[in-house]
Write an enzyme that holds these catalytic residues in place. Structure first.
Site: not given
Ligand code: GLY
Ligand code: MN
Ligand code: MN
Length: 442
Positions: A43, A246, A263, A274, A353, A357, A364, A387, A391, A408, A410
């Protein structure tokens, strides 16, 4: 009408996009559905989020809606939506119904969603192609095939079925990649609210608090400005969690000496922001934390400095990597020469990474990164994140002072002819600005 929240400030951009889509199709029929409603548990539904392609073309936020665009010398746009139903409206709230939706959202024709199965085969008859996002939802694919079979079943009456199923994303992704002023206005607002949320989180954070208490500060700031949803689950990662890319549990109790990596970004009228910022929970970076922080900040500055019309997609990543690799060697994290570290990929141990993006209706966002095998050149209006990060997990060959340092930084930028506009520039990031702010909400 009592549903002003669900009407975009202006419907002009949506009308214009449908016209551009029809022109790009040339001929044929496009069918674009919004997202299905999803059950969370008995529900209870997940909060509804429209499909980004559908919203891009309509500005219409109700579930159970489908847009059909018939291209040709005189294109037609048809919206199928829920019928007016006073009984359901007592329980669930206002619905436009076809008559009002057609007028407000300026489509040529509007019908009840129940008419879709009867009307689509008629619309597809004698058309050369159907444009759909084939393959993104199995149930939806089956319905499209069903409609095509519906046309084929009538071939003895003289109609022909479309000979081609084409991927509408080839057209829409390219359109979405370059943002118009309407979109940039929303993205600036999303960035502004998210910046305020990061400032609020920095001011609130102190040793002894749980990560979720800081998450609550972010959400408070988003929602109080009408941005009712984050664009993605907020990462509030302290100490060792800053090295989990993540991490979204957000349950740890923070300690003096920890770095806190946040983030988080809100969504405004479907458009994402972002932002990542990293700061010391106790208000002062340790020397090792500060070295890494300054390195990532320099890598980000180098990456942002490359962004302008005509530069290829990979340029910011290459610029960030060059700075990071030099820093990893200087700090003793990587051995050998800078060129050797870049060539061997040894830097990936600490930076695994990419540097950004596309950003837009999806965090994304839609759009190809390469064209004909080459990184594509940036065009004014394209919007991306920058970004870089670093790490460092505990390891015998890494000095202990660097253990669990995860950083990080960004920001969100819009490509301009001669550089870029940093949408998130109001979010503090220099060492001095960050240290001056952390924990000041006493
Ligand atoms: N928050 C997702 C990224 O930074 O790609
Ligand atoms: Mn991002
Ligand atoms: Mn991000």
């Amino acid at each position: 009408m009592n549903a002003p929240m669900t009407i975009p400030r202006s419907v002009e951009p949506f009308v214009a996009r449908r016209a551009r889509l029809a022109a790009a199709m040339g001929a044929g029929v496009a069918i674009v559905a919004t997202a299905p409603e999803r059950t969370r548990n008995r529900d209870v539904h997940h909060p509804f989020r429209f499909d980004s392609y559908f919203y891009y073309l309509t500005g219409f936020q109700e579930p159970e809606s489908v847009l059909v665009v018939v291209a040709g010398p005189e294109p037609r746009t048809l919206l199928f939506c829920r019928e007016k139903n006073l009984e359901r409206e007592i329980w669930d709230g206002y619905r436009f119904g076809p008559e009002q939706a057609g007028e407000v959202f300026r489509v040529d024709e509007a019908y009840e969603i129940g008419q879709l199965d009867d009307m689509v085969p008629e619309l597809l008859a004698d058309q050369p192609a159907v444009f759909v996002d084939v393959g993104s939802d199995a149930e939806w694919d089956a319905r499209i095939i069903g409609w095509l079979n519906g046309v084929r079943a009538k071939v003895r009456t003289g109609v022909t079925a479309p000979g081609e199923i084409r991927d509408i994303r080839h057209i829409l992704d390219e359109m979405r990649l370059v943002k118009d002023e309407h979109e940039l206005g929303l993205m600036r607002r999303a960035a502004e609210i998210s910046s305020a949320a990061h400032v609020r989180a920095m001011r609130a954070a102190k040793p002894g608090m749980h990560e979720y208490e800081v998450e609550a500060e972010l959400l408070h700031e988003f929602v109080r400005h009408g941005a009712r949803s984050p664009a993605y689950p907020s990462i509030v990662a302290s100490g060792p969690n800053a090295c989990v890319l993540h991490y979204v549990e957000n349950t740890r109790r923070m300690m003096a000496g920890d770095l806190l990596l946040i983030d988080a970004g809100c969504e405004v009228d479907g458009y994402a922001s972002d932002i990542t910022r990293t700061f010391p929970v106790g208000g002062r970076f340790s020397p090792a934390q500060r070295d890494v922080y300054e390195l990532v900040l320099a890598a980000q500055a180098a990456a942002i400095a490359t962004v302008r019309e005509g530069v290829h997609w990979e340029a910011p990543h290459e610029a960030a990597l060059a700075v990071l690799a030099r820093g990893f060697v200087d700090l003793g994290l990587c051995k050998g020469s800078v060129d050797g570290v870049l060539e061997s990929g040894d830097y990936r141990r600490f930076y695994m990474h990419r540097t950004g993006h596309w950003l837009g209706l999806d965090v994304h966002d839609a759009g190809d990164y390469k064209r004909g095998g080459e990184w594509r050149p940036l065009q004014p209006g394209m919007t991306l994140t920058v970004e870089p990060g670093c790490y460092i997990r505990p390891a015998d060959d890494v000095p202990e002072a660097f253990w669990n340092v995860g950083v990080r930084i960004e920001d969100d930028v819009v490509v301009r002819e001669d550089g870029c506009e940093v949408l998130t520039a109001a979010t503090p990031k220099s060492v001095a600005d960050v240290e001056a702010l952390v924990g000041t909400a006493r």
